[in-house]
Design a protein around this motif. Structure first.
Motif, PDB file in Angstrom:
ATOM      1  N   SER A  60      33.665  31.015  24.030  1.00 30.06           N
ATOM      2  CA  SER A  60      33.720  31.201  25.475  1.00 30.06           C
ATOM      3  C   SER A  60      32.826  32.366  25.886  1.00 30.06           C
ATOM      4  CB  SER A  60      35.169  31.475  25.898  1.00 30.06           C
ATOM      5  OG  SER A  60      35.244  31.758  27.274  1.00 30.06           O
ATOM      6  N   GLU A  61      32.115  32.197  26.997  1.00 34.40           N
ATOM      7  CA  GLU A  61      31.182  33.182  27.543  1.00 34.40           C
ATOM      8  C   GLU A  61      29.979  33.388  26.630  1.00 34.40           C
ATOM      9  OE1 GLU A  61      33.257  36.743  28.623  1.00 34.40           O
ATOM     10  OE2 GLU A  61      34.649  35.692  29.956  1.00 34.40           O
ATOM     11  N   GLY A  62      29.705  32.403  25.782  1.00 37.20           N
ATOM     12  CA  GLY A  62      28.561  32.486  24.875  1.00 37.20           C
ATOM     13  C   GLY A  62      27.315  31.838  25.451  1.00 37.20           C
ATOM     14  N   PHE A  81      30.772  21.467  25.961  1.00 38.85           N
ATOM     15  CA  PHE A  81      30.330  22.825  26.278  1.00 38.85           C
ATOM     16  C   PHE A  81      31.143  23.414  27.432  1.00 38.85           C
ATOM     17  CE2 PHE A  81      26.006  21.707  24.372  1.00 38.85           C
ATOM     18  CZ  PHE A  81      26.199  22.491  23.258  1.00 38.85           C
ATOM     19  N   ILE A  82      31.457  22.587  28.413  1.00 34.70           N
ATOM     20  CA  ILE A  82      32.281  23.043  29.533  1.00 34.70           C
ATOM     21  C   ILE A  82      33.653  23.473  29.033  1.00 34.70           C
ATOM     22  CG2 ILE A  82      33.465  22.285  31.638  1.00 34.70           C
ATOM     23  CD1 ILE A  82      31.014  20.408  32.099  1.00 34.70           C
ATOM     24  N   ASP A  83      34.249  22.649  28.192  1.00 29.79           N
ATOM     25  CA  ASP A  83      35.579  22.961  27.661  1.00 29.79           C
ATOM     26  C   ASP A  83      35.554  24.233  26.812  1.00 29.79           C
ATOM     27  OD1 ASP A  83      36.474  20.650  28.882  1.00 29.79           O
ATOM     28  OD2 ASP A  83      36.384  19.429  27.063  1.00 29.79           O
ATOM     29  N   LYS A  84      34.413  24.504  26.166  1.00 29.70           N
ATOM     30  CA  LYS A  84      34.261  25.728  25.377  1.00 29.70           C
ATOM     31  C   LYS A  84      34.091  26.965  26.258  1.00 29.70           C
ATOM     32  CE  LYS A  84      34.235  25.123  20.820  1.00 29.70           C
ATOM     33  NZ  LYS A  84      34.941  26.001  19.852  1.00 29.70           N
ATOM     34  N   GLY A  85      33.695  26.746  27.511  1.00 34.27           N
ATOM     35  CA  GLY A  85      33.528  27.865  28.434  1.00 34.27           C
ATOM     36  C   GLY A  85      32.260  28.665  28.226  1.00 34.27           C
ATOM     37  N   ILE A  86      31.184  28.012  27.741  1.00 31.39           N
ATOM     38  CA  ILE A  86      29.951  28.765  27.520  1.00 31.39           C
ATOM     39  C   ILE A  86      29.291  29.106  28.855  1.00 31.39           C
ATOM     40  CG2 ILE A  86      29.623  27.637  25.286  1.00 31.39           C
ATOM     41  CD1 ILE A  86      27.166  26.243  26.583  1.00 31.39           C
TER      42      ILE A  86
END
Length: 212
Positions: free
Chosen positions: A100-102, A134-139
């Motif tokens: 997340s936030e990557g 990618f959305i679910d990962k929060g990047i």
């Protein structure tokens, strides 16, 4: 010991697609050189704004700059065939490095095609399912070597729209047209900054990696 800096930006040379130089003044006649630059908002190495694919959304000047700078990872996808989709299965072996936030760059080696006829037609591209992953990962940011994260072929227009709307709708920054990803270690510090162009749908960027 100083850090190594790697330029991830394609040259915005006169005559490249979407780029033209118009000389205005010169040293012989005016004592200095000046040039008017004509640059398409999505030429070469560039960033998309939410406005690019979403009606009524923000221009490039609203991109949070703090999300454009910081730790990043690069994923080796050079085994992907031309005109193939990059899937969730391609990324899951690297999932432990994506947080997340990557910031994530996808290394397909497609920048080597930048001067070839197939650059805009045959590149590997992100699937809609991967965009959602990618959305679910929060990047915060996704970067690719191709001119787009999704196919530019007319027959794949729904795919182009869906992938962009998914990522931009989730406020994921899209950077396209990167190069030199083969020079990067698995993790590094990324800086990729758009111009302050109020209301514009995209911007050329200078993207660099800093290796400590």
């Amino acid at each position: 010991m100083s850090a190594q800096v790697i330029d991830l930006t394609l040259p915005f040379a006169d005559g490249r697609p979407g780029v033209a130089y118009e000389p205005v003044m010169n040293i012989a006649e005016n004592s200095f050189n000046t040039t008017t630059l004509h640059i398409y908002s999505h030429a070469l190495t560039h960033m998309d704004a939410p406005k690019h694919f979403l009606e009524g959304r923000e221009g490039i000047e609203t991109i949070p700059l703090e999300r454009c700078m910081g730790p990043a990872v690069v994923i080796d996808l050079t085994a992907k065939a031309p005109n193939s989709q990059i899937t969730v299965d391609d990324i899951t072996p690297h999932a432990d490095r994506i947080h997340s936030e990557g910031r994530v760059l996808l290394h397909t080696n497609w920048s080597t095609h930048a001067n070839a006829d197939d650059y805009r037609t045959q590149f590997p591209r992100i699937s809609a399912a991967l965009a959602q992953w990618f959305i679910d990962k929060g990047i915060w940011l996704i970067g690719v070597e191709s001119p787009s994260v999704a196919s530019l072929a007319e027959e794949n227009r729904p795919e182009l729209i869906e992938v962009h709307q998914l990522l931009l709708g989730a406020n994921i920054i899209i950077v396209e047209g990167l190069c030199n990803l083969h020079l990067l270690p698995p993790q590094f510090d990324l800086t990729v900054l758009p111009l302050n162009l109020p209301g514009c749908d995209g911007s050329p960027v200078r993207a660099v990696a800093r290796l400590d």
